[in-house]
Design a protein around this motif. Structure first.
Motif, PDB file in Angstrom:
ATOM      1  N   GLU A  90     -14.093   1.958  -6.064  1.00 34.01           N
ATOM      2  CA  GLU A  90     -14.455   2.981  -5.088  1.00 34.01           C
ATOM      3  C   GLU A  90     -13.210   3.737  -4.618  1.00 34.01           C
ATOM      4  O   GLU A  90     -12.571   4.382  -5.429  1.00 34.01           O
ATOM      5  N   ASP A  91     -12.833   3.611  -3.348  1.00 38.10           N
ATOM      6  CA  ASP A  91     -11.707   4.393  -2.820  1.00 38.10           C
ATOM      7  C   ASP A  91     -10.407   3.603  -2.757  1.00 38.10           C
ATOM      8  O   ASP A  91      -9.422   4.067  -2.198  1.00 38.10           O
ATOM      9  N   ARG A  92     -10.370   2.399  -3.308  1.00 41.82           N
ATOM     10  CA  ARG A  92      -9.180   1.541  -3.240  1.00 41.82           C
ATOM     11  C   ARG A  92      -8.532   1.410  -4.607  1.00 41.82           C
ATOM     12  O   ARG A  92      -9.223   1.304  -5.624  1.00 41.82           O
ATOM     13  N   LEU A  93      -7.205   1.407  -4.601  1.00 44.40           N
ATOM     14  CA  LEU A  93      -6.404   1.265  -5.821  1.00 44.40           C
ATOM     15  C   LEU A  93      -5.454   0.094  -5.664  1.00 44.40           C
ATOM     16  O   LEU A  93      -4.831  -0.078  -4.616  1.00 44.40           O
ATOM     17  N   ALA A 103      16.068 -14.625 -11.515  1.00 45.85           N
ATOM     18  CA  ALA A 103      15.881 -16.051 -11.750  1.00 45.85           C
ATOM     19  C   ALA A 103      14.395 -16.406 -11.799  1.00 45.85           C
ATOM     20  O   ALA A 103      13.956 -17.166 -12.644  1.00 45.85           O
ATOM     21  N   GLN A 104      13.612 -15.872 -10.881  1.00 46.82           N
ATOM     22  CA  GLN A 104      12.174 -16.095 -10.858  1.00 46.82           C
ATOM     23  C   GLN A 104      11.478 -14.744 -10.844  1.00 46.82           C
ATOM     24  O   GLN A 104      11.140 -14.229  -9.775  1.00 46.82           O
ATOM     25  N   PRO A 105      11.268 -14.143 -12.010  1.00 44.26           N
ATOM     26  CA  PRO A 105      10.658 -12.814 -12.020  1.00 44.26           C
ATOM     27  C   PRO A 105       9.231 -12.851 -11.471  1.00 44.26           C
ATOM     28  O   PRO A 105       8.481 -13.785 -11.741  1.00 44.26           O
ATOM     29  N   ARG A 106       8.901 -11.853 -10.673  1.00 41.55           N
ATOM     30  CA  ARG A 106       7.571 -11.713 -10.089  1.00 41.55           C
ATOM     31  C   ARG A 106       7.071 -10.299 -10.333  1.00 41.55           C
ATOM     32  O   ARG A 106       7.853  -9.370 -10.452  1.00 41.55           O
ATOM     33  N   ARG A 107       5.776 -10.150 -10.363  1.00 45.92           N
ATOM     34  CA  ARG A 107       5.142  -8.830 -10.454  1.00 45.92           C
ATOM     35  C   ARG A 107       4.669  -8.457  -9.055  1.00 45.92           C
ATOM     36  O   ARG A 107       3.750  -9.092  -8.519  1.00 45.92           O
ATOM     37  N   GLU A 108       5.303  -7.451  -8.462  1.00 44.72           N
ATOM     38  CA  GLU A 108       4.854  -7.008  -7.153  1.00 44.72           C
ATOM     39  C   GLU A 108       3.507  -6.320  -7.310  1.00 44.72           C
ATOM     40  O   GLU A 108       3.244  -5.626  -8.301  1.00 44.72           O
ATOM     41  N   VAL A 109       2.639  -6.507  -6.309  1.00 41.37           N
ATOM     42  CA  VAL A 109       1.317  -5.892  -6.302  1.00 41.37           C
ATOM     43  C   VAL A 109       1.164  -5.148  -4.979  1.00 41.37           C
ATOM     44  O   VAL A 109       1.475  -5.692  -3.918  1.00 41.37           O
ATOM     45  N   VAL A 110       0.718  -3.905  -5.061  1.00 35.87           N
ATOM     46  CA  VAL A 110       0.482  -3.109  -3.857  1.00 35.87           C
ATOM     47  C   VAL A 110      -0.919  -2.520  -3.917  1.00 35.87           C
ATOM     48  O   VAL A 110      -1.528  -2.428  -4.992  1.00 35.87           O
ATOM     49  N   THR A 111      -1.417  -2.135  -2.762  1.00 34.37           N
ATOM     50  CA  THR A 111      -2.729  -1.489  -2.695  1.00 34.37           C
ATOM     51  C   THR A 111      -2.667  -0.308  -1.749  1.00 34.37           C
ATOM     52  O   THR A 111      -1.848  -0.267  -0.832  1.00 34.37           O
ATOM     53  N   LEU A 112      -3.526   0.651  -2.013  1.00 33.88           N
ATOM     54  CA  LEU A 112      -3.678   1.797  -1.121  1.00 33.88           C
ATOM     55  C   LEU A 112      -5.120   2.249  -1.196  1.00 33.88           C
ATOM     56  O   LEU A 112      -5.887   1.835  -2.064  1.00 33.88           O
ATOM     57  N   GLN A 113      -5.480   3.090  -0.252  1.00 31.52           N
ATOM     58  CA  GLN A 113      -6.847   3.574  -0.169  1.00 31.52           C
ATOM     59  C   GLN A 113      -6.824   5.083   0.006  1.00 31.52           C
ATOM     60  O   GLN A 113      -5.896   5.630   0.600  1.00 31.52           O
ATOM     61  N   THR A 114      -7.831   5.740  -0.506  1.00 34.62           N
ATOM     62  CA  THR A 114      -7.978   7.178  -0.331  1.00 34.62           C
ATOM     63  C   THR A 114      -9.108   7.423   0.651  1.00 34.62           C
ATOM     64  O   THR A 114     -10.140   6.762   0.590  1.00 34.62           O
TER      65      THR A 114
END
Length: 194
Positions: A90-93, A103-114
Motif C-alpha cells: 500500500e503506502d509503505r516502503l 567485522a560483523q556486516p549487517r544489512r540496514e533496513v529502513v521504512t517510510l510511508q507516503t
C-alpha cells in the motif's frame, strides 16, 4: 492509463540519470537501462532507486503515484548506502541497504510511508525527518528475495556456508533463512528445515 504513464516515467527517469553518468569506454558494453534498478510498487504507489551521480554510495529514492493525471516523480528520500532491495505494501516502503565491510556486516533496513495532503493534493514522505531505521538483517550470505504484505516485510537469505557459524553448527549445509519483521519490530527467523 496509470501503469503506462508509470512505465514511461520510469524509463524517462532512468534515461535522465544514466545520461548524467560517465559513458563507459567503447570496449565495455553499455549498461542495460533497467539493470540493477531497485524498485517496488503497491496499489497506486511506485518507488524506484537511483545512484546519486554526485556522491558515491548514496541513493536517491523516487516516488510516483500512478493515480495522478500528471506524471510527477518526486524525491521520497536520500539514503547513505546502496539499495539492495525494496518491498512495498500500500503506502509503505521497506528498503534493505547492501552490507558494508566490517567485522560483523549487517544489512540496514529502513521504512517510510507516503501520504497525500488533503488540502493541496500533493504527496509527501512520512516521517518528515526521513526514513525510520529498523533492526538490521544479517550481512553475510546473499539476499535472495524481499517482499511485503499487510503484516510487513519478509527477507529470504542464503547464508554464506564458509562464514556462517550457524551453518557450521548445523552440519555444514547452507539452509535458506526466512526473516519476517514481527509486530514488535523484531526480525523472527525460520529455516527451510522448520
Amino acid at each position: 492509463s496509470g501503469p503506462v504513464i508509470a512505465a514511461w516515467l520510469l524509463a524517462a527517469s532512468v534515461a535522465a540519470v544514466q545520461g548524467s553518468l560517465p559513458t563507459p569506454p567503447p570496449e565495455e558494453p553499455a549498461p542495460m537501462p533497467f539493470a540493477a534498478l531497485p524498485g517496488a510498487a503497491s496499489g497506486s504507489n511506485l518507488w524506484f532507486a537511483t545512484a546519486d551521480p554526485e556522491r558515491e554510495r548514496r541513493t536517491i529514492v523516487h516516488h510516483h503515484a500512478t493515480d495522478r493525471e500528471t506524471p510527477i516523480v518526486r524525491v521520497a528520500a536520500v539514503l547513505d548506502g546502496v539499495v539492495e532491495a525494496m518491498a512495498a505494501h500500500e503506502d509503505r516502503l521497506w528498503i534493505v541497504l547492501a552490507p558494508r565491510a566490517g567485522a560483523q556486516p549487517r544489512r540496514e533496513v529502513v521504512t517510510l510511508q507516503t501520504a497525500r495532503n488533503p488540502v493541496s493534493g500533493l504527496d509527501y514522505t512520512w516521517p518528515r525527518e526521513g526514513p525510520t531505521l529498523l533492526p538490521s538483517l544479517p550481512g553475510d550470505g546473499r539476499l535472495m528475495a524481499f517482499a511485503a504484505d499487510a503484516d510487513g516485510p519478509v527477507a529470504l537469505l542464503w547464508p554464506d556456508a564458509l562464514r556462517s557459524e550457524r551453518v557450521r553448527r548445523e552440519g555444514g549445509s547452507a539452509v535458506p533463512r526466512l526473516h519476517r519483521l514481527d509486530r514488535r519490530g523484531r526480525w523472527v527467523e525460520t529455516s527451510a528445515r522448520e
